[in-house]
Scaffold this active site. Structure first.
Site, PDB file in Angstrom:
ATOM      1  N   SER A 262       0.870  -1.184   0.000  1.00 22.07           N
ATOM      2  CA  SER A 262       0.000   0.000   0.000  1.00 22.07           C
ATOM      3  C   SER A 262       0.902   1.228   0.000  1.00 22.07           C
ATOM      4  O   SER A 262       2.066   1.140   0.431  1.00 22.07           O
ATOM      5  CB  SER A 262      -0.854  -0.004   1.274  1.00 22.07           C
ATOM      6  OG  SER A 262      -1.552   1.216   1.418  1.00 22.07           O
TER       7      SER A 262
ATOM      8  N   TYR B  15      -2.238  -0.611  10.447  1.00 22.14           N
ATOM      9  CA  TYR B  15      -2.234  -0.850   8.998  1.00 22.14           C
ATOM     10  C   TYR B  15      -0.921  -0.348   8.390  1.00 22.14           C
ATOM     11  O   TYR B  15      -0.263  -1.062   7.631  1.00 22.14           O
ATOM     12  CB  TYR B  15      -3.437  -0.151   8.359  1.00 22.14           C
ATOM     13  CG  TYR B  15      -3.619  -0.484   6.892  1.00 22.14           C
ATOM     14  CD1 TYR B  15      -4.180  -1.695   6.491  1.00 22.14           C
ATOM     15  CD2 TYR B  15      -3.204   0.403   5.904  1.00 22.14           C
ATOM     16  CE1 TYR B  15      -4.336  -2.004   5.145  1.00 22.14           C
ATOM     17  CE2 TYR B  15      -3.356   0.101   4.560  1.00 22.14           C
ATOM     18  CZ  TYR B  15      -3.928  -1.101   4.186  1.00 22.14           C
ATOM     19  OH  TYR B  15      -4.070  -1.411   2.845  1.00 22.14           O
TER      20      TYR B  15
HETATM   21  P1  NAD Z   1     -11.190  -6.628  -0.071  1.00 22.48           P
HETATM   22  O1  NAD Z   1     -11.691  -6.591   1.325  1.00 22.48           O
HETATM   23  O2  NAD Z   1     -12.106  -6.372  -1.189  1.00 22.48           O
HETATM   24  O3  NAD Z   1     -10.455  -8.022  -0.331  1.00 22.48           O
HETATM   25  C1  NAD Z   1      -9.575  -8.577   0.601  1.00 22.48           C
HETATM   26  C2  NAD Z   1      -9.589 -10.069   0.420  1.00 22.48           C
HETATM   27  O4  NAD Z   1      -8.676 -10.669   1.356  1.00 22.48           O
HETATM   28  C3  NAD Z   1     -10.961 -10.670   0.696  1.00 22.48           C
HETATM   29  O5  NAD Z   1     -11.208 -11.668  -0.271  1.00 22.48           O
HETATM   30  C4  NAD Z   1     -10.797 -11.266   2.087  1.00 22.48           C
HETATM   31  O6  NAD Z   1     -11.661 -12.326   2.339  1.00 22.48           O
HETATM   32  C5  NAD Z   1      -9.353 -11.741   1.999  1.00 22.48           C
HETATM   33  N1  NAD Z   1      -8.768 -11.996   3.321  1.00 22.48           N
HETATM   34  C6  NAD Z   1      -8.710 -11.144   4.372  1.00 22.48           C
HETATM   35  N2  NAD Z   1      -8.129 -11.761   5.410  1.00 22.48           N
HETATM   36  C7  NAD Z   1      -7.818 -13.018   5.007  1.00 22.48           C
HETATM   37  C8  NAD Z   1      -7.201 -14.120   5.625  1.00 22.48           C
HETATM   38  N3  NAD Z   1      -6.779 -14.067   6.897  1.00 22.48           N
HETATM   39  N4  NAD Z   1      -7.044 -15.262   4.909  1.00 22.48           N
HETATM   40  C9  NAD Z   1      -7.460 -15.319   3.625  1.00 22.48           C
HETATM   41  N5  NAD Z   1      -8.054 -14.308   2.988  1.00 22.48           N
HETATM   42  C10 NAD Z   1      -8.221 -13.167   3.665  1.00 22.48           C
HETATM   43  O7  NAD Z   1      -9.961  -5.607  -0.095  1.00 22.48           O
HETATM   44  P2  NAD Z   1      -9.049  -5.042  -1.297  1.00 22.48           P
HETATM   45  O8  NAD Z   1      -9.203  -3.588  -1.261  1.00 22.48           O
HETATM   46  O9  NAD Z   1      -9.230  -5.799  -2.550  1.00 22.48           O
HETATM   47  O10 NAD Z   1      -7.602  -5.354  -0.668  1.00 22.48           O
HETATM   48  C11 NAD Z   1      -6.671  -6.244  -1.250  1.00 22.48           C
HETATM   49  C12 NAD Z   1      -5.268  -5.851  -0.796  1.00 22.48           C
HETATM   50  O11 NAD Z   1      -4.979  -4.543  -1.275  1.00 22.48           O
HETATM   51  C13 NAD Z   1      -5.112  -5.801   0.731  1.00 22.48           C
HETATM   52  O12 NAD Z   1      -3.852  -6.312   1.091  1.00 22.48           O
HETATM   53  C14 NAD Z   1      -5.178  -4.316   1.023  1.00 22.48           C
HETATM   54  O13 NAD Z   1      -4.504  -3.964   2.199  1.00 22.48           O
HETATM   55  C15 NAD Z   1      -4.511  -3.747  -0.206  1.00 22.48           C
HETATM   56  N6  NAD Z   1      -4.832  -2.336  -0.452  1.00 22.48           N
HETATM   57  C16 NAD Z   1      -6.107  -1.936  -0.726  1.00 22.48           C
HETATM   58  C17 NAD Z   1      -6.359  -0.591  -0.942  1.00 22.48           C
HETATM   59  C18 NAD Z   1      -7.732  -0.053  -1.255  1.00 22.48           C
HETATM   60  O14 NAD Z   1      -7.915   1.171  -1.273  1.00 22.48           O
HETATM   61  N7  NAD Z   1      -8.711  -0.884  -1.526  1.00 22.48           N
HETATM   62  C19 NAD Z   1      -5.315   0.327  -0.862  1.00 22.48           C
HETATM   63  C20 NAD Z   1      -4.034  -0.118  -0.586  1.00 22.48           C
HETATM   64  C21 NAD Z   1      -3.810  -1.453  -0.383  1.00 22.48           C
END
Ligand code: NAD
Length: 259
Positions: free
Chosen positions: A142, A155
């Site tokens: 991130s 985070y």
């Molecule tokens: P999301 O909540 O849509 O998806 C996250 C996925 O991870 C889900 O399928 C959830 O079930 C799975 N997950 C969570 N904990 C888990 C575990 N212990 N075991 C297995 N699966 C698990 O979120 P997203 O926005 O798609 O996030 C994906 C990645 O991108 C994350 O690492 C998040 O930190 C990172 N990220 C997201 C953003 C944003 O703005 N959306 C920004 C920066 C980084």
């Protein structure tokens, strides 16, 4: 150019992970996704298959080392040695630091950082990645892994950890030709993004729409990135053309971070 490999995408049933799975499967890779919820996994696998991007889905909580062992064993038994690992699973979490519980701190760190170590270790030790040409490890960190994010100390700490882990393991695996990189999204429209806006709306006693406007105003391009824009960089990093890129952390953030 892309040589087909077996890719494991953690947290592949939602948001960025689902888009990564779609892109990699569409590019001809054999894709395994994992998540904790069987219904959501089945729904995602059905949707991806209808879009011409079939995947194998396996249940696993990647913050639990034993489940990670089972996951990698089953993935290899089903689809052969792994050539691509995308550590994507993650969660938001924070608040005022004086009020943070031990449970929340541990939950965020174990989901976002410990999981990256557990899955990477298992894939290196028993996932066959050392036998595969053009092997790749891509960690979804991130921009919070490069700068502090207000009211998100756990985070930010976890994602700084992911960036540090990526850089160290990238150096370690370079002699084997396995590249290791981090992709650092800024604000990306996913279910997590909505949960984050709601948490700030609660903390600031305002509405989610107001938080959205405030966040968009900080982004030079004026909008959230899409999951597919993040997935597109992940896909590029899997290509043979990206063979000399390792131990790096790249932002996909509409200009939010330029470091
Ligand atoms: P999301 O909540 O849509 O998806 C996250 C996925 O991870 C889900 O399928 C959830 O079930 C799975 N997950 C969570 N904990 C888990 C575990 N212990 N075991 C297995 N699966 C698990 O979120 P997203 O926005 O798609 O996030 C994906 C990645 O991108 C994350 O690492 C998040 O930190 C990172 N990220 C997201 C953003 C944003 O703005 N959306 C920004 C920066 C980084």
């Amino acid at each position: 150019m892309t040589s087909p490999r077996h890719a494991l995408v953690t947290g592949g049933s939602s948001g960025i992970g689902k888009s990564v799975a779609r892109r990699l499967a569409s590019a001809g890779h054999t894709v395994t996704i994992c998540g904790r919820d069987s219904e959501r996994l089945q729904q995602a696998a059905k949707e991806l298959s209808e879009q011409g991007a079939p995947v194998t889905s396996l249940i696993a909580d990647v913050s639990k080392p034993r489940q990670v062992g089972d996951l990698v064993r089953e993935a290899v038994e089903t689809n052969g040695p792994l050539g691509i690992l995308v550590n994507n699973a993650g969660r938001n979490g924070g608040g005022r630091t004086a009020e943070l519980s031990d449970e929340l701190w541990r939950e965020v760190l174990s989901t976002n950082l410990d999981s990256v170590f557990y899955v990477t270790r298992e894939v290196l030790a028993r996932g066959g990645i050392g036998e595969v040409d053009h092997a790749r490890i891509i960690n979804i960190a991130s921009t919070a892994g490069k700068q502090g994010v207000l009211l998100a100390a756990p985070y930010s700490a976890s994602k700084h950890g992911v960036v540090g882990f990526t850089k160290a393991v990238g150096k370690e695996l370079a002699p084997q030709g396995i590249t290791v990189n981090a992709v650092c999204p800024g604000y990306v429209e996913t279910p997590m993004a909505s949960r984050v806006r709601q948490a700030y709306a609660d903390a600031w006693e305002t509405t989610e729409a107001e938080v959205l406007s405030a966040f968009e105003a900080k982004i030079p391009l004026g909008r959230y990135s899409t999951p597919d824009e993040v997935a597109s960089l992940v896909e590029y990093l899997t290509t043979e053309g990206a063979a000399s890129i390792t131990a790096q952390a790249f932002n996909v953030c509409g200009g939010l971070g330029n470091f």
